[in-house]
Design a protein around this motif. Sequence first.
Motif, PDB file in Angstrom:
ATOM      1  N   GLY A   5       0.837  -1.195   0.000  1.00 41.94           N
ATOM      2  CA  GLY A   5       0.000   0.000   0.000  1.00 41.94           C
ATOM      3  C   GLY A   5       0.863   1.232   0.000  1.00 41.94           C
ATOM      4  N   PRO A   6       0.385   2.308  -0.453  1.00 42.74           N
ATOM      5  CA  PRO A   6      -0.912   2.565  -1.072  1.00 42.74           C
ATOM      6  C   PRO A   6      -0.958   2.300  -2.566  1.00 42.74           C
ATOM      7  N   GLY A   7       0.024   1.590  -3.127  1.00 37.44           N
ATOM      8  CA  GLY A   7       0.015   1.322  -4.566  1.00 37.44           C
ATOM      9  C   GLY A   7       0.651   2.472  -5.327  1.00 37.44           C
ATOM     10  N   LYS A   8      -0.068   2.973  -6.344  1.00 43.11           N
ATOM     11  CA  LYS A   8       0.459   4.064  -7.175  1.00 43.11           C
ATOM     12  C   LYS A   8      -0.193   5.383  -6.773  1.00 43.11           C
ATOM     13  N   LEU A   9       0.614   6.444  -6.816  1.00 43.87           N
ATOM     14  CA  LEU A   9       0.120   7.780  -6.464  1.00 43.87           C
ATOM     15  C   LEU A   9       0.902   8.809  -7.277  1.00 43.87           C
ATOM     16  N   ASP A  10       0.198   9.778  -7.803  1.00 49.33           N
ATOM     17  CA  ASP A  10       0.844  10.936  -8.421  1.00 49.33           C
ATOM     18  C   ASP A  10       0.957  12.003  -7.348  1.00 49.33           C
ATOM     19  N   LEU A  11       2.166  12.216  -6.843  1.00 52.32           N
ATOM     20  CA  LEU A  11       2.411  13.168  -5.761  1.00 52.32           C
ATOM     21  C   LEU A  11       2.773  14.528  -6.346  1.00 52.32           C
ATOM     22  N   VAL A  12       2.043  15.562  -5.929  1.00 58.74           N
ATOM     23  CA  VAL A  12       2.291  16.919  -6.417  1.00 58.74           C
ATOM     24  C   VAL A  12       3.028  17.695  -5.334  1.00 58.74           C
ATOM     25  N   MET A  13       4.088  18.397  -5.761  1.00 56.90           N
ATOM     26  CA  MET A  13       4.903  19.174  -4.834  1.00 56.90           C
ATOM     27  C   MET A  13       5.054  20.603  -5.332  1.00 56.90           C
ATOM     28  N   ASP A  14       5.032  21.540  -4.398  1.00 58.17           N
ATOM     29  CA  ASP A  14       5.216  22.953  -4.704  1.00 58.17           C
ATOM     30  C   ASP A  14       6.515  23.386  -4.033  1.00 58.17           C
ATOM     31  N   GLN A  15       7.536  23.677  -4.831  1.00 54.96           N
ATOM     32  CA  GLN A  15       8.878  23.940  -4.295  1.00 54.96           C
ATOM     33  C   GLN A  15       9.117  25.406  -3.950  1.00 54.96           C
ATOM     34  N   TYR A  16       8.091  26.221  -3.981  1.00 54.02           N
ATOM     35  CA  TYR A  16       8.276  27.656  -3.756  1.00 54.02           C
ATOM     36  C   TYR A  16       7.893  28.080  -2.338  1.00 54.02           C
ATOM     37  N   HIS A  17       8.264  27.291  -1.367  1.00 49.41           N
ATOM     38  CA  HIS A  17       7.958  27.593   0.034  1.00 49.41           C
ATOM     39  C   HIS A  17       9.252  27.540   0.846  1.00 49.41           C
ATOM     40  N   ALA A  18      10.037  28.586   0.699  1.00 51.53           N
ATOM     41  CA  ALA A  18      11.335  28.666   1.366  1.00 51.53           C
ATOM     42  C   ALA A  18      11.172  28.460   2.864  1.00 51.53           C
ATOM     43  N   GLU A  19      12.071  27.701   3.413  1.00 54.79           N
ATOM     44  CA  GLU A  19      12.150  27.445   4.845  1.00 54.79           C
ATOM     45  C   GLU A  19      11.035  26.560   5.386  1.00 54.79           C
ATOM     46  N   HIS A  20      10.146  26.065   4.537  1.00 60.06           N
ATOM     47  CA  HIS A  20       9.087  25.176   5.023  1.00 60.06           C
ATOM     48  C   HIS A  20       9.547  23.727   4.908  1.00 60.06           C
ATOM     49  N   VAL A  21       9.351  22.961   5.960  1.00 58.64           N
ATOM     50  CA  VAL A  21       9.646  21.530   5.950  1.00 58.64           C
ATOM     51  C   VAL A  21       8.355  20.808   6.288  1.00 58.64           C
ATOM     52  N   GLU A  22       7.825  20.058   5.320  1.00 61.29           N
ATOM     53  CA  GLU A  22       6.563  19.333   5.529  1.00 61.29           C
ATOM     54  C   GLU A  22       6.810  18.157   6.457  1.00 61.29           C
ATOM     55  N   THR A  23       5.980  18.040   7.479  1.00 60.83           N
ATOM     56  CA  THR A  23       6.135  16.965   8.471  1.00 60.83           C
ATOM     57  C   THR A  23       5.078  15.881   8.312  1.00 60.83           C
ATOM     58  N   ARG A  24       4.168  16.067   7.364  1.00 59.71           N
ATOM     59  CA  ARG A  24       3.114  15.066   7.154  1.00 59.71           C
ATOM     60  C   ARG A  24       3.416  14.253   5.901  1.00 59.71           C
ATOM     61  N   ALA A  25       2.959  13.000   5.902  1.00 63.84           N
ATOM     62  CA  ALA A  25       3.079  12.133   4.732  1.00 63.84           C
ATOM     63  C   ALA A  25       1.698  11.970   4.108  1.00 63.84           C
ATOM     64  N   PRO A  26       1.633  11.764   2.796  1.00 65.78           N
ATOM     65  CA  PRO A  26       0.327  11.539   2.160  1.00 65.78           C
ATOM     66  C   PRO A  26      -0.321  10.259   2.714  1.00 65.78           C
ATOM     67  N   ALA A  27      -1.620  10.153   2.568  1.00 63.35           N
ATOM     68  CA  ALA A  27      -2.361   8.989   3.061  1.00 63.35           C
ATOM     69  C   ALA A  27      -1.732   7.699   2.539  1.00 63.35           C
ATOM     70  N   GLY A  28      -1.525   6.745   3.444  1.00 63.65           N
ATOM     71  CA  GLY A  28      -0.964   5.444   3.086  1.00 63.65           C
ATOM     72  C   GLY A  28       0.549   5.389   3.155  1.00 63.65           C
ATOM     73  N   PHE A  29       1.217   6.532   3.292  1.00 65.51           N
ATOM     74  CA  PHE A  29       2.664   6.596   3.385  1.00 65.51           C
ATOM     75  C   PHE A  29       3.089   6.944   4.797  1.00 65.51           C
ATOM     76  N   THR A  30       4.310   6.627   5.128  1.00 60.05           N
ATOM     77  CA  THR A  30       4.918   7.060   6.387  1.00 60.05           C
ATOM     78  C   THR A  30       6.267   7.671   6.056  1.00 60.05           C
ATOM     79  N   PHE A  31       6.937   8.174   7.094  1.00 60.78           N
ATOM     80  CA  PHE A  31       8.279   8.694   6.924  1.00 60.78           C
ATOM     81  C   PHE A  31       9.284   7.728   7.532  1.00 60.78           C
ATOM     82  N   GLU A  32      10.460   7.706   6.952  1.00 57.67           N
ATOM     83  CA  GLU A  32      11.563   6.908   7.486  1.00 57.67           C
ATOM     84  C   GLU A  32      11.861   7.363   8.911  1.00 57.67           C
TER      85      GLU A  32
END
Length: 146
Positions: free
Chosen positions: A117-144
């Motif tokens: 899981g979660p299989g295939k996903l098209d993940l969209v990212m917006d790289q224009y957010h200086a100094e922002h670090v996303e701490t959430r993972a998309p549904a079905g994913f976790t972080f290392e």
Amino acid sequence: MRPYLPAFATILLVATPASALKPPREESPANREILAAVGAGNSDAALEQAIAAAAAYPLGSLQNPVRVAGPEGERSYLARLRCADGASPDIGAKRPAGVSGYGSVANLYPLDCRAAGPGKLDLVMDQYHAEHVETRAPAGFTFETR
């Protein structure tokens, strides 16, 4: 009689239009309003409104892209993502996704967790957010875990 006279007359005819030219403009030919807006970015209030509106959509969608700081932020985020079985997803070639919910051009990364899981996903990212670090993972994913 005077062979240099025709040559002198030709030089005067050619040089006169060049000397009549005005000096170059000292300011940019671009519209002043556009120039004033360059680099202005969004106000904090406008960004907070955009974040609240994006929250109605799944993280990683075009309406709610993962916010990161530049290409390095994209690579770092993707490196931390894990499928349900703990393995890293296969990451396809980046391509343009369109205009994100934040009004900037976003990138799409095809992810594939194969049989996990979660299989295939098209993940969209917006790289224009200086100094922002996303701490959430998309549904079905976790972080290392480090």
